[in-house]
Design a protein around this motif. Sequence first.
Motif, mmCIF file in Angstrom:
data_model
loop_
_atom_site.group_PDB
_atom_site.id
_atom_site.type_symbol
_atom_site.label_atom_id
_atom_site.label_comp_id
_atom_site.label_asym_id
_atom_site.label_seq_id
_atom_site.Cartn_x
_atom_site.Cartn_y
_atom_site.Cartn_z
ATOM 1 N N ASP A 22 0.867 -1.158 0.063
ATOM 2 C CA ASP A 22 0.033 0.033 -0.073
ATOM 3 C C ASP A 22 1.039 1.442 0.065
ATOM 4 O O ASP A 22 0.490 2.275 -0.716
ATOM 5 N N LYS A 23 2.071 1.254 0.839
ATOM 6 C CA LYS A 23 2.751 2.364 0.766
ATOM 7 C C LYS A 23 3.555 2.531 -0.710
ATOM 8 O O LYS A 23 3.776 3.619 -1.007
ATOM 9 N N GLU A 24 3.888 1.605 -1.424
ATOM 10 C CA GLU A 24 4.504 1.653 -2.509
ATOM 11 C C GLU A 24 3.640 2.029 -3.612
ATOM 12 O O GLU A 24 3.940 2.762 -4.653
ATOM 13 N N ILE A 25 2.157 1.416 -3.531
ATOM 14 C CA ILE A 25 1.496 1.573 -4.617
ATOM 15 C C ILE A 25 0.622 2.924 -4.486
ATOM 16 O O ILE A 25 0.153 3.474 -5.537
ATOM 17 N N SER A 26 0.400 3.438 -3.463
ATOM 18 C CA SER A 26 -0.424 4.467 -3.093
ATOM 19 C C SER A 26 0.120 5.852 -4.014
ATOM 20 O O SER A 26 -0.817 6.591 -4.557
ATOM 21 N N PRO A 27 1.343 6.119 -3.759
ATOM 22 C CA PRO A 27 1.796 7.193 -4.637
ATOM 23 C C PRO A 27 1.593 7.255 -6.312
ATOM 24 O O PRO A 27 1.377 8.223 -6.551
ATOM 25 N N LEU A 28 1.887 5.799 -6.632
ATOM 26 C CA LEU A 28 1.455 5.812 -8.080
ATOM 27 C C LEU A 28 0.115 5.952 -8.427
ATOM 28 O O LEU A 28 -0.179 6.619 -9.286
ATOM 29 N N CYS A 29 -1.050 5.543 -7.660
ATOM 30 C CA CYS A 29 -2.441 5.707 -7.701
ATOM 31 C C CYS A 29 -2.690 7.239 -7.658
ATOM 32 O O CYS A 29 -3.264 7.525 -8.379
#
Length: 178
Positions: A22-29
Amino acid sequence: MSVDLNNVSQDYAKIIQSADLDKEISPLCTNIDDMLARLDEFETLLSSVRAESNGMMANNVCSILGFSESFDQLRTRIDGLEQFVSAVSANLSEVERSVDMAEEELHVTDYSIKGLLLKPLKAKLTAADPLNSASQPRSNLVNGEYQPFEVYKSEDYFGAAQKEEEPAAEVLVTPSSS
């Protein structure tokens, strides 16, 4: 070898478990959502520009086509003005050449009043033999008389045609009822 394989698999499991997806994908989203919002804004702006452009074309093309005769007249006038400017330029060059020759004949190099009046007189008094053509400068004179060159006629460019087209102004005089 089975022990090494077991250790490697446990290490990979720890790495995957410690990774916070979640920490890695959240900025991408978040970035993707921002880009989609900007894309929507751009699409709205583009459709607005298209609509305005189509409106301008529909409103102005007919009026531009209506002015085509006026544009042809304007083009003709501009062409005439270009011809006039080139004729004036040619005439000015000829006048400058004539003045240069006259100054050379009169030996004028000083443009003060004293130089313009006295130097040509002194040059005429001290002139060499007029029969000696080798010492004579180029000249505007033909048989001892100044021969002016042909200067343009303004009627050729402006005068007669416009005067005939313009109606004379009429003054109406009415008796006053006093």
